[in-house]
Design a protein around this motif. Structure first.
Motif, PDB file in Angstrom:
ATOM      1  N   GLU A  97      -7.100  -2.065  -2.554  1.00 45.99           N
ATOM      2  CA  GLU A  97      -6.856  -2.373  -0.991  1.00 45.99           C
ATOM      3  C   GLU A  97      -5.954  -1.515  -0.127  1.00 45.99           C
ATOM      4  N   PRO A  98      -4.638  -1.568  -0.745  1.00 43.21           N
ATOM      5  CA  PRO A  98      -3.580  -0.862  -0.211  1.00 43.21           C
ATOM      6  C   PRO A  98      -3.762   0.749  -0.287  1.00 43.21           C
ATOM      7  N   VAL A  99      -4.384   1.235  -1.420  1.00 42.17           N
ATOM      8  CA  VAL A  99      -4.602   2.653  -1.362  1.00 42.17           C
ATOM      9  C   VAL A  99      -5.642   3.020  -0.381  1.00 42.17           C
ATOM     10  N   ALA A 101      -6.298   1.513   2.622  1.00 45.94           N
ATOM     11  CA  ALA A 101      -5.517   1.545   3.696  1.00 45.94           C
ATOM     12  C   ALA A 101      -4.776   2.709   3.835  1.00 45.94           C
ATOM     13  N   GLU A 102      -3.930   3.065   2.771  1.00 43.58           N
ATOM     14  CA  GLU A 102      -3.058   4.232   2.952  1.00 43.58           C
ATOM     15  C   GLU A 102      -4.016   5.515   3.285  1.00 43.58           C
ATOM     16  N   TRP A 103      -5.149   5.569   2.713  1.00 41.69           N
ATOM     17  CA  TRP A 103      -5.954   6.912   2.949  1.00 41.69           C
ATOM     18  C   TRP A 103      -6.559   6.804   4.437  1.00 41.69           C
ATOM     19  N   ALA A 104      -6.737   5.379   4.858  1.00 37.22           N
ATOM     20  CA  ALA A 104      -7.080   5.165   6.344  1.00 37.22           C
ATOM     21  C   ALA A 104      -6.164   5.833   7.260  1.00 37.22           C
ATOM     22  N   VAL A 105      -4.800   5.712   6.953  1.00 35.69           N
ATOM     23  CA  VAL A 105      -3.628   6.054   8.128  1.00 35.69           C
ATOM     24  C   VAL A 105      -3.730   7.408   8.060  1.00 35.69           C
ATOM     25  N   GLU A 106      -4.058   7.954   6.803  1.00 39.26           N
ATOM     26  CA  GLU A 106      -4.105   9.713   6.633  1.00 39.26           C
ATOM     27  C   GLU A 106      -5.246  10.110   7.741  1.00 39.26           C
ATOM     28  N   ASN A 107      -6.355   9.330   7.965  1.00 41.28           N
ATOM     29  CA  ASN A 107      -7.442   9.884   8.578  1.00 41.28           C
ATOM     30  C   ASN A 107      -7.446   9.158  10.180  1.00 41.28           C
ATOM     31  N   VAL A 193      -0.653   0.540  10.916  1.00 47.52           N
ATOM     32  CA  VAL A 193      -1.641   1.611  10.951  1.00 47.52           C
ATOM     33  C   VAL A 193      -1.289   2.320  12.347  1.00 47.52           C
ATOM     34  N   ALA A 194      -1.045   1.713  13.392  1.00 44.36           N
ATOM     35  CA  ALA A 194      -0.625   2.109  14.769  1.00 44.36           C
ATOM     36  C   ALA A 194       0.405   3.500  14.575  1.00 44.36           C
ATOM     37  N   GLU A 195       1.568   2.790  13.764  1.00 45.38           N
ATOM     38  CA  GLU A 195       2.605   3.601  13.471  1.00 45.38           C
ATOM     39  C   GLU A 195       2.775   4.641  12.383  1.00 45.38           C
ATOM     40  N   GLY A 196       1.600   4.516  11.600  1.00 51.37           N
ATOM     41  CA  GLY A 196       1.502   5.276  10.350  1.00 51.37           C
ATOM     42  C   GLY A 196       2.426   5.153   9.517  1.00 51.37           C
ATOM     43  N   ASP A 197       2.603   3.872   9.485  1.00 44.91           N
ATOM     44  CA  ASP A 197       4.091   3.393   8.340  1.00 44.91           C
ATOM     45  C   ASP A 197       3.081   3.054   7.109  1.00 44.91           C
ATOM     46  N   LYS A 198       3.181   3.781   6.010  1.00 43.25           N
ATOM     47  CA  LYS A 198       2.367   3.460   4.988  1.00 43.25           C
ATOM     48  C   LYS A 198       3.036   2.338   4.049  1.00 43.25           C
ATOM     49  N   SER A 199       4.240   1.913   3.903  1.00 43.81           N
ATOM     50  CA  SER A 199       5.014   1.384   3.265  1.00 43.81           C
ATOM     51  C   SER A 199       4.924  -0.378   3.806  1.00 43.81           C
ATOM     52  N   ASP A 200       5.049  -0.246   5.221  1.00 42.45           N
ATOM     53  CA  ASP A 200       4.693  -1.678   5.829  1.00 42.45           C
ATOM     54  C   ASP A 200       3.300  -2.016   5.495  1.00 42.45           C
ATOM     55  N   LEU A 201       2.344  -0.989   5.623  1.00 44.87           N
ATOM     56  CA  LEU A 201       0.824  -1.324   5.572  1.00 44.87           C
ATOM     57  C   LEU A 201       0.684  -2.034   4.271  1.00 44.87           C
ATOM     58  N   ARG A 202       1.305  -1.375   3.070  1.00 46.92           N
ATOM     59  CA  ARG A 202       1.036  -1.783   1.853  1.00 46.92           C
ATOM     60  C   ARG A 202       1.440  -3.262   1.693  1.00 46.92           C
TER      61      ARG A 202
END
Length: 270
Positions: A97-99, A101-107, A193-202
């Protein structure tokens, strides 16, 4: 037994097989089937307006996915809560699920972020209303909105299979106040997600999965008749994080155009 006629729609002959399966699958994913409830083949066939055959085929597919199990004869229900299965689900979810979500941030784009904000607002409102079934439906919608933005149908299919196995148990988390705590993590997920922060998202997704897992494990231990000392641990889980997790007010969910680099709910938590 759930009110099936209010939850499913009659099907035309040409859509029978996949239609019955899809509606039963959605019923489970969106909180329509609670741990401890059961359904009969006859009641499902009557609700769909079909013969028992497509219902049996759909239940066979769902049984293979470990979403339902045969209780007796022609009655099916949610499989018993097993600790080893919860352990396995947790490990796999923490990897996938974190992966996604990270792909979602990229898109991500503004339309997606706004949709996620609106879904979060509905999720917060359902928790505030104390409506467990609606909360589980909105919780599924929020997470799948995020994961589908990964634009990986294969990843989403795998994650949905995992959710089929865990969704009926989410009703057990209401008593532990996990819904409230989970919305704290949902707020953090949206912020990241709004800030594009993958680390915090994970981190936020991992915390959301882990806190629900801990609460479910304690429910399992209590239901299994473990020593009374478990109740003390249960109270600890209920208290965990609530002093630091402010109550989320749906009125504070602002349109994305007003976000800029700030959270829709105010300053970010440290």
């Amino acid at each position: 037994m759930p009110n099936l006629k209010a939850s499913v729609a009659p099907l035309r002959r040409e859509t029978l097989k996949n239609g019955v399966y899809q509606q039963l699958r959605d019923l489970i994913l969106q909180g329509g089937l609670v741990a401890g409830e059961s359904m009969t083949v006859a009641s499902l066939a009557d609700a769909f307006g079909v013969s028992p055959m497509p219902v049996r085929e759909a239940l066979t597919r769902l049984s293979a996915a470990e979403a339902v199990t045969v209780i007796s004869g022609r009655t099916v229900g949610v499989p018993p809560l097993r600790r080893e299965h919860l352990d396995d689900l947790r490990k796999v979810r923490l990897e996938l699920e974190p992966v996604a979500a990270e792909w979602a941030v990229e898109n991500r784009d503004s339309k997606f972020v706004e949709e996620l904000r609106q879904r979060l607002s509905r999720l917060v409102a359902s928790e505030a209303a104390g409506n467990s079934k609606l909360y589980i439906k909105e919780n599924y919608g929020f997470h799948m909105c995020l994961y589908r933005q990964s634009q990986s149908p294969t990843m989403v299919m795998i994650i949905e299979t995992l959710w089929l196995q865990v969704s009926p148990y989410l009703h057990l988390l209401r008593e532990s106040r996990n819904y409230e705590l989970s919305n704290y993590f949902h707020r953090q997920i949206f912020d990241a997600v709004a800030e594009g922060d993958k680390s915090d998202l994970r981190t936020a997704i991992q915390n959301d999965i882990d806190r629900a897992y801990e609460a479910l494990i304690l429910e399992h231990d209590v239901l299994s008749g473990y020593p009374k000392a478990v109740n003390d641990d249960k109270k600890t889980i209920r208290r965990r994080g609530y002093e630091q997790a402010p109550k989320v007010d749906p009125a504070n969910v602002k349109p994305i155009s007003r976000l800029r680099r700030r959270s829709a709910f105010g300053p970010r938590a440290d």
